[in-house]
Design an enzyme around this catalytic site. Structure first.
Site, PDB file in Angstrom:
ATOM      1  N   ASP A  54       0.866  -1.172   0.000  1.00 19.02           N
ATOM      2  CA  ASP A  54       0.000   0.000   0.000  1.00 19.02           C
ATOM      3  C   ASP A  54       0.914   1.238   0.000  1.00 19.02           C
ATOM      4  O   ASP A  54       2.093   1.139   0.343  1.00 19.02           O
ATOM      5  CB  ASP A  54      -0.889  -0.025   1.253  1.00 19.02           C
ATOM      6  N   ASP A 244      -1.966  -0.813   5.933  1.00 20.15           N
ATOM      7  CA  ASP A 244      -2.315  -0.368   7.285  1.00 20.15           C
ATOM      8  C   ASP A 244      -3.746   0.128   7.439  1.00 20.15           C
ATOM      9  O   ASP A 244      -4.226   0.286   8.560  1.00 20.15           O
ATOM     10  CB  ASP A 244      -1.361   0.745   7.731  1.00 20.15           C
ATOM     11  N   ASP A 248      -7.271  -1.811   3.162  1.00 22.06           N
ATOM     12  CA  ASP A 248      -6.348  -2.906   2.859  1.00 22.06           C
ATOM     13  C   ASP A 248      -6.769  -4.238   3.472  1.00 22.06           C
ATOM     14  O   ASP A 248      -6.164  -5.275   3.178  1.00 22.06           O
ATOM     15  CB  ASP A 248      -4.940  -2.562   3.371  1.00 22.06           C
TER      16      ASP A 248
END
Length: 295
Positions: A54, A244, A248
């Site tokens: 990410d 995080d 996600d």
């Protein structure tokens, strides 16, 4: 014949060797700030060939700052509505804009918004006395026929009331100190590194080029991320996903191994297999003994 003799002579030693080695490994990793939920994931790591990252809060620090602001309307009600909308969210972008508004404007009042909805990877929508408020990226506004003429190369946040654009914010994040070094190491181990983000393509491309990632995906919803991970696994890849945020969580659950940041969303930590408790050691921890390379 030799193997048969060893197995018959030392069954206990052979049976205990692997679990003891795994236990020692998990113990050392926890001291290094990596909490493994199961020891078996250590073995899976040896086979990994793809890692998906990410962007915000994983490759970057997740502490965005407003670098440019265009206010089309700065009347008291519009400012209070904008402040109330960003105050209803814990997203790093909302926090950055809230901080910016509090610094720039002395008196901001919190108005009671209704029907606040979080639209994944796009932003927020709410109601106030018959007015519809939109706060988020360009995609969200375009879905409601609110046009944005200017193009940006950073993370964006637009605020609109009904069909009128009120403000546009351009934000930038800081790359984590060890991001470039980590990505270089992964590539040296023949591990393919991919960045997936819900941000616009120019912003994702900019961060990817700064840290040396050639392959990236932009404007991805939580479902898009999860489907991308699933496709990689269907192609025979052993995939690690690191993230995080709430966005996600689904992708983390689909990966061979999911890694969450200890400062991330609770749901991401819950579905992940490994939790990164901290990213840099405290002064006390810097003198901590390291795991021997032979181990």
């Amino acid at each position: 014949i030799g193997i048969s003799v060893i197995i018959i002579a030392c069954p206990c030693a052979l049976a205990l060797a692997t679990p003891i080695a795994s236990l020692i490994g998990v113990s050392w990793l926890s001291r290094e700030g990596l909490l493994f939920k199961e020891a078996k994931f250590i073995e899976t790591f040896a086979k990994v060939d793809t890692i998906v990252l990410d962007k915000t809060g994983t490759v970057t620090k997740g502490k965005l700052e407003v670098i440019n602001c265009e206010m089309m309307r700065d009347d008291t009600e519009s400012l209070n509505l904008l402040y109330s909308l960003v105050d209803s969210s814990t997203h790093p972008i909302s926090k950055a804009i809230k901080k910016y508004l509090k610094t720039r404007y002395e008196k901001l009042n919190h108005l009671p918004l209704e029907n606040i909805q979080q639209i994944h990877s796009k932003g927020l929508q709410a109601k106030y006395k018959g007015k519809t408020l939109f706060g988020g990226n360009s995609e969200l506004l375009e879905e409601h026929q609110i046009s944005i003429d200017k193009e940006y190369s950073s993370t964006l946040y637009h605020f609109a009331i009904d069909d009128s654009l009120v403000a546009s914010f351009e934000l930038e994040d800081t790359i984590k100190n060890d991001a470039i070094e980590t990505i270089e190491y992964l590539k040296s181990q023949n591990i393919e590194v991919v960045m997936c983000s819900g941000d616009n393509e120019k912003a994702v491309s900019k961060v990817a080029s700064q840290v040396g990632i050639e392959k990236f995906q932009a404007k991805m919803s939580p479902i898009d991320k999860a489907e991308y991970i699933t496709q990689l696994r269907d192609d025979g890849k052993i995939v690690v996903m690191a993230g995080d945020g709430v966005n996600d969580a689904l992708a983390l659950s689909r990966a061979s191994i999911g890694i969450s940041m200890g400062t991330g969303a609770d749901i991401s930590i819950a579905v992940s297999d490994v939790c990164l408790l901290y990213t840099s050691p405290s002064p006390r921890d810097r003198t901590r003994p390291r795991m021997p390379s032979s181990a």
